[in-house]
Scaffold this active site. Structure first.
Site, PDB file in Angstrom:
ATOM      1  N   LYS A 116       0.616  -1.300   0.244  1.00  0.00           N
ATOM      2  CA  LYS A 116       0.173   0.194   0.087  1.00  0.00           C
ATOM      3  C   LYS A 116       0.821   1.310  -0.024  1.00  0.00           C
ATOM      4  CE  LYS A 116      -4.105  -2.117   2.218  1.00  0.00           C
ATOM      5  NZ  LYS A 116      -3.706  -3.345   2.117  1.00  0.00           N
ATOM      6  N   GLU A 200      -2.723   6.297   8.135  1.00  0.00           N
ATOM      7  CA  GLU A 200      -3.473   7.106   7.217  1.00  0.00           C
ATOM      8  C   GLU A 200      -4.411   8.154   8.251  1.00  0.00           C
ATOM      9  OE1 GLU A 200      -6.167   4.998   5.106  1.00  0.00           O
ATOM     10  OE2 GLU A 200      -4.830   4.595   3.208  1.00  0.00           O
ATOM     11  N   HIS A 235     -14.044  -2.771   9.480  1.00  0.00           N
ATOM     12  CA  HIS A 235     -13.261  -2.742   8.248  1.00  0.00           C
ATOM     13  C   HIS A 235     -13.520  -3.807   7.538  1.00  0.00           C
ATOM     14  CE1 HIS A 235     -11.194   0.749  10.209  1.00  0.00           C
ATOM     15  NE2 HIS A 235     -10.717  -0.093  10.826  1.00  0.00           N
ATOM     16  N   ARG A 297      -6.986  -8.664  -8.325  1.00  0.00           N
ATOM     17  CA  ARG A 297      -7.653  -9.799  -8.396  1.00  0.00           C
ATOM     18  C   ARG A 297      -9.195  -9.448  -8.435  1.00  0.00           C
ATOM     19  NH1 ARG A 297     -10.114  -9.655  -3.321  1.00  0.00           N
ATOM     20  NH2 ARG A 297      -8.875  -8.642  -1.473  1.00  0.00           N
TER      21      ARG A 297
END
Length: 625
Positions: A116, A200, A235, A297
């Site tokens: 990421k 983040e 999440h 994917r």
């Protein structure tokens, strides 16, 4: 086009890929662990190869075994599904080096988007807006803590190789940062073999918007519009839909263009999903949507895109992998109606969504909607794999109709003795905010027990009473004194009350001879199980025995089999209510067992690395006096 394909996965995604392959006349090969020897995906395939023992690291995650299986079965191509080896660039390279067709993106694209932090730096170069944060190489606790202070709280810690909520932690207080960081690093190492993280800023009213993209070997990239996956719990996606509610044409154009630009930046081929986070405090706007990550994917939620576009995305994958051009150009792809998907999990919402394992003795799913599943009646939900039982998918002309139909479908689910989230899903779909499209990722947490608790309603009580009386009539004399002469009063309605228990709670009700709205399920000792609106209830004639599962004695018991991954305290340490004492890893997630009250750790019977059996006492906390 290749003539045979091995699916390097299990469960519903293996079955899903096999359906398309068989429709196209492609021979199918399954792989399985010992735990999955009799699984539906194994029985569905034309051939099957054993990989090894139940743990994924000894079977599905062993790339060498998968390649050997493909060679032994004569497979020409490998489809990785999602999870396991699907985003492993080294495995993709090994497949191609073995002369097999890799049904996925180029290894270079997997690497570019797989981490990421590196992906965010690449997206900045490509002109794609990204969420503010820290993606640096310095992973020292001191540097990460300093960056967290710079970003400000609340913030998110994310495993750089993560996905599916694994290795992701929200931190609201600097005092909790160190523990959250350690947990995220453990999950990242355990699930992805990489403990590195990024930070983040946390958006207070976030919407999760993602765009399905497809690329081919000719450099063409198209999008198949967006999905909204904002209804989440810790999440983890709960309900997904397409298109996104409140998405206007200008915002759609901005986010889909950014997704195509991102895919082209890595020369993408095959199916991929660009995930964006939107600040929904003022509706959806193109200048308030930021890139989060790319999943290289097929996604779990791909069926909703299939439903609104009328396309088979697995067929697209096959054709692109075989070197064919994209089946459609951008101006030939159109949105039609609304689709929604609910993830049916083996878990107990009333107990903090702890996974539930065991045999599916009673198993019924709705038959008038699309159901993607990899289990069947008599099968077993194992501790070794993800607890998803099925995906329920609907397609209707409008969002309101789709939500209503999916809610009805969730209400028809019947599973025993494994617990499911079906009733929780139904309540989510019927919640006024969801129905109105006023959704963000914090909705479920904000509503709490209003969504998670299965209420014992008057309908459930009365129908249970009637069913109990009817079952008694079949097996007992009408003059049975324990239940009174219900229904035998001359020239008067039945009035005598009978006493019984629902989920251990004492109830009293008469016999109204209703046509029950609940579904009569399996018999259990001293009673039976009924199903109503997705929830299930245990009905018994006798009071339950006093259980030892309560935490009032201070004993912390393993809710399921698993491995101890953290034990931060030792015997004699002081502990505060809610503080983690032992952390158990099971079904690919960590579960913290916390102190039930302020006190002292009186005993600790496990160490890191130990395997725990279900119900085992792991630690004992003694209350302060």
């Amino acid at each position: 086009m290749f003539t045979s394909v091995l699916v390097a996965n299990r469960g519903e995604i293996a079955c899903r890929v096999f359906r398309t392959a068989q429709r196209m006349g492609i021979r199918t090969v399954a792989v399985h662990s010992d735990a999955d020897a009799e699984a539906p995906h194994v029985k569905m395939a034309d051939a099957a190869v054993r990989l090894g023992p139940a743990p994924a690291r000894d079977s599905y995650l062993d790339g060498a075994k998968v390649l050997a299986a493909a060679k032994d079965a004569g497979a020409e191509a490998i489809h990785p599904g999602y999870g396991f080896l699907s985003e492993n660039a080294e495995f993709a390279e090994a497949v191609m080096a073995a002369g097999l067709v890799w049904i996925g993106p180029p290894p270079a694209a997997i690497r570019a988007m797989g981490l990421k932090d590196a992906a965010k730096r690449l997206m900045i170069q490509a002109g794609v807006p990204v969420t503010p944060g820290y993606q640096g190489e310095d992973q020292s606790p001191e540097r990460l803590a300093a960056e967290a202070e710079r970003i400000g709280y609340p913030l998110l810690i994310k495993a750089v190789a993560g996905g599916g909520g694994k290795g992701m932690k929200r931190v609201d207080d600097p005092a909790d940062f160190a523990d959250a960081l350690a947990s995220a690093q453990r999950e990242g190492q355990s699930s992805f073999g990489d403990p590195r993280v990024l930070l983040e800023t946390y958006i207070t009213r976030p919407r999760h918007i993602e765009v399905q993209v497809f690329g081919d070997s000719r450099g063409e990239v198209v999008h198949l519009f967006e999905r909204d996956c904002s209804l989440q719990r810790r999440h983890q996606k709960v309900i997904e839909e397409a298109p996104a509610p409140g998405m206007d044409d200008a915002t759609r154009a901005a986010v889909t263009a950014a997704a195509v630009r991102a895919a082209k930046a890595v020369n993408y081929e095959g199916a991929g999903t660009l995930e964006f986070i939107a600040d929904a405090s003022d509706g959806l706007r193109g200048d308030r949507i930021w890139f989060m990550e790319m999943n290289t994917r097929l996604q779990v939620e791909h069926p909703v895109t299939e439903m609104v576009t009328g396309q088979d995305l697995v067929e697209w994958q096959f054709r692109v992998a075989a070197g064919e051009p994209l089946p459609l150009k951008q101006n030939e792809i159109h949105l039609n109606g609304w689709a929604m998907e609910a993830r049916l999990y083996a878990e107990d919402p009333a107990s903090g969504f702890l996974p539930s394992i065991g045999k599916l003795e009673h198993f019924h799913l709705p038959d008038d909607v699309r159901v993607d599943t990899g289990v069947a009646a008599g099968g077993e939900v194992s501790q070794f794999y993800d607890p998803m039982i099925a995906k329920l998918i609907v397609h209707e002309p409008t969002r309101e109709a789709a939500a209503a139909r999916l809610a009805t479908a969730c209400g028809e689910v019947e599973v025993w003795p494994v617990k499911t989230n079906a009733g929780f899903l139904k309540r989510c779909l019927e919640h006024p905010r969801f129905v109105a499209g006023d959704v963000d990722t914090g909705l479920i947490a904000a509503e709490g027990e209003g969504l998670t608790a299965a209420l014992i309603t008057e309908t459930v009580v009365q129908d249970a009473s009637d069913l109990l009386w009817r079952s008694r009539q079949v097996q007992s004399d009408v003059w049975d004194c324990e239940y009174g002469a219900l229904g035998l009063r001359l020239n008067a309605p039945a009035a005598t009350l009978q006493t019984f228990f629902i989920d251990g709670v004492r109830q009293q009700a008469g016999y109204l001879n209703n046509f029950p709205s609940v579904s009569y399920g399996p018999e259990i000792d001293g009673g039976f199980v009924i199903f109503h609106e997705g929830d299930r209830y245990e009905v018994s004639r006798h009071a339950p025995r006093s259980g030892s599962s309560a935490v009032s004695d201070g004993a912390l018991r393993a809710p399921m089999p698993g491995r101890i991954v953290a034990a931060p305290l030792k015997a004699g340490d002081a502990v505060a209510k809610g503080q983690p004492v032992v952390v158990l890893e099971a079904m690919k997630m960590e579960h913290a067992l916390t102190a039930p009250f302020d006190g002292v750790v009186e005993a600790l019977s496990v160490a890191v690395g130990d395997q725990a059996t279900e119900g085992a006492v792991l630690a004992v906390v003694k209350a302060n006096v």
